[in-house]
Design an enzyme around this catalytic site. Structure first.
Site, PDB file in Angstrom:
ATOM      1  N   ARG A  68       0.799  -1.230   0.000  1.00 47.65           N
ATOM      2  CA  ARG A  68       0.000   0.000   0.000  1.00 47.65           C
ATOM      3  C   ARG A  68       0.831   1.278   0.000  1.00 47.65           C
ATOM      4  NH1 ARG A  68      -2.604  -3.999   1.719  1.00 47.65           N
ATOM      5  NH2 ARG A  68      -0.615  -4.452   2.676  1.00 47.65           N
ATOM      6  N   THR A  69       1.792   1.355   0.903  1.00 43.68           N
ATOM      7  CA  THR A  69       2.482   2.637   1.077  1.00 43.68           C
ATOM      8  C   THR A  69       3.233   2.999  -0.201  1.00 43.68           C
ATOM      9  OG1 THR A  69       2.701   2.067   3.395  1.00 43.68           O
ATOM     10  CG2 THR A  69       3.994   3.944   2.616  1.00 43.68           C
ATOM     11  N   ARG A 110      11.367   3.821   3.461  1.00 40.10           N
ATOM     12  CA  ARG A 110      10.961   2.807   4.460  1.00 40.10           C
ATOM     13  C   ARG A 110      12.203   2.011   4.828  1.00 40.10           C
ATOM     14  NH1 ARG A 110       5.808  -1.153   4.531  1.00 40.10           N
ATOM     15  NH2 ARG A 110       4.880   0.841   5.133  1.00 40.10           N
ATOM     16  N   LYS A 132      26.163  -4.521  -2.641  1.00 39.11           N
ATOM     17  CA  LYS A 132      27.641  -4.471  -2.679  1.00 39.11           C
ATOM     18  C   LYS A 132      28.185  -3.814  -1.426  1.00 39.11           C
ATOM     19  CE  LYS A 132      27.239  -3.399  -7.573  1.00 39.11           C
ATOM     20  NZ  LYS A 132      27.412  -2.251  -8.480  1.00 39.11           N
ATOM     21  N   HIS A 136       4.906   5.911  11.549  1.00 42.18           N
ATOM     22  CA  HIS A 136       4.374   5.760  10.190  1.00 42.18           C
ATOM     23  C   HIS A 136       3.378   6.913   9.996  1.00 42.18           C
ATOM     24  CE1 HIS A 136       3.270   4.069   6.447  1.00 42.18           C
ATOM     25  NE2 HIS A 136       2.944   2.839   6.801  1.00 42.18           N
TER      26      HIS A 136
HETATM   27  N1   CP Z   1      -0.232  -0.069   5.871  1.00 39.56           N
HETATM   28  C1   CP Z   1       0.975  -0.318   5.314  1.00 39.56           C
HETATM   29  O1   CP Z   1       1.989   0.298   5.692  1.00 39.56           O
HETATM   30  O2   CP Z   1       0.952  -1.278   4.350  1.00 39.56           O
HETATM   31  P1   CP Z   1       2.209  -1.740   3.476  1.00 39.56           P
HETATM   32  O3   CP Z   1       3.186  -2.386   4.446  1.00 39.56           O
HETATM   33  O4   CP Z   1       1.662  -2.691   2.476  1.00 39.56           O
HETATM   34  O5   CP Z   1       2.821  -0.513   2.867  1.00 39.56           O
END
Ligand code: CP
Length: 304
Positions: free
Chosen positions: A57-58, A107, A86, A135
């Site tokens: 999603r993110t 991320r 590497k 988040h």
């Molecule tokens: N909600 C969320 O962070 O989903 P993903 O890990 O799929 O990005």
């Protein structure tokens, strides 16, 4: 109203007026997110996505958001195939992406990674999840979902259920809920309770909360049930995961005659049974869509 944050790292950097600014702007973005209107606001701009941990999603909603704004995306969604294999360190990789793109979405499994990088590069950085830390963009889309569904996000009562120890979505969300005077019921196994330092913060800001362990006994009078996945990947000992796995499973029959809305940042494993999906209470797929207008609003605000 204006929005002055240069980076999106923690929801704790937001004032209530910043949150409201992004939620209002997301509402303007919705017709573009739904493909009912075309937008060229970020024509020629590039977003650099750096995903060291898995995501559906993110990452894809950031990519969708940037493209819906007229921009484009570069980056990677796994270390494989990049020079990280590497031995290139995060600092160097971020320096390089910042030479190519107008903003970075990161991320990473290390708490604090996005803050660290935001202090080292010359482009805006957005935290798309840093270990068990924060988040913030998920929090904004969660609030937006509540506002779109309940009309009002002031003074709501919400049950937050599952892995409160390792779940970064809830570590962000509680600070935002406190801004809007929410009452929070934390429901988790003893081993996965909300970290004490976060509970202390909530006490300091007079956020009303209670700590429970039973799901069935504590959701009858709430406006929102926010389910979360047990974060298997963050357990140092797999045996500890097996002890708590599968403890909470929301079923259709638990929601009979109830108008509570059910949210989940997703992915789900077994905490919401599939028979909930067809009920009007189920809001988690719509919630995932709302990630697009929210991330459009954020990108529009920080990419100059
Ligand atoms: N909600 C969320 O962070 O989903 P993903 O890990 O799929 O990005």
């Amino acid at each position: 109203m204006s929005f002055n944050l240069e980076n999106i790292i923690s929801i704790r950097d937001f004032k209530k007026s910043d949150v409201e600014y992004i939620l209002d702007l997301a509402e303007d973005m919705e017709p573009i997110a739904k493909s009912e209107k075309v937008c060229h606001k970020k024509d020629g701009k590039l977003l650099g996505v750096m995903f060291y941990e898995p995501s559906t999603r993110t990452r894809l909603s950031f990519e969708t958001a940037m493209k819906r704004l007229g921009g484009d995306v570069i980056g990677f969604n796994q270390k494989q195939g990049t020079s990280i294999q590497k031995g290139e360190v995060l600092y160097d990789t971020a320096q390089i992406i910042s030479q190519y793109a107008d903003a970075i979405v990161l991320r990473h499994d290390m708490e604090g990674a996005a803050r660290f990088i935001s202090n080292k590069v010359d482009v805006p950085v957005i935290n798309a999840g840093d270990g068990a830390g924060q988040h913030p963009t998920q929090t904004l889309l969660d609030l937006y979902t509540m506002r779109r569904t309940l009309d009002n996000i002031n003074n709501i009562k919400i049950a937050i259920v599952g892995d409160l120890k390792y779940g970064r979505t809830v570590h962000s969300l509680v600070y935002a809920l406190a801004m809007f005077n929410a009452e929070i019921v934390f429901i988790s196994p003893n081993e996965l309770q909300m970290p004490p330092e976060i509970l202390k913060d909530l006490e300091k800001i007079n956020c009303k909360f209670s700590i429970k362990s039973s799901l069935a006994d504590n959701i009858s009078d709430v406006d929102v049930v926010y389910m979360t996945r047990i974060q298997k990947e963050r357990f140092p000992d797999p045996q500890e995961y097996l002890k708590v796995k599968g403890q909470y499973a929301l079923k259709g029959k638990d929601l009979e005659n109830s108008d509570v809305i059910v949210m989940h940042p997703l992915p789900r494993v077994d905490e919401i049974s599939f028979d909930v999906d067809k009920l009007d209470n189920a809001m988690y797929f719509k919630q995932a869509f709302y990630g697009v207008p929210i991330r459009m609003a954020l990108l529009d605000s920080i990419i100059k």
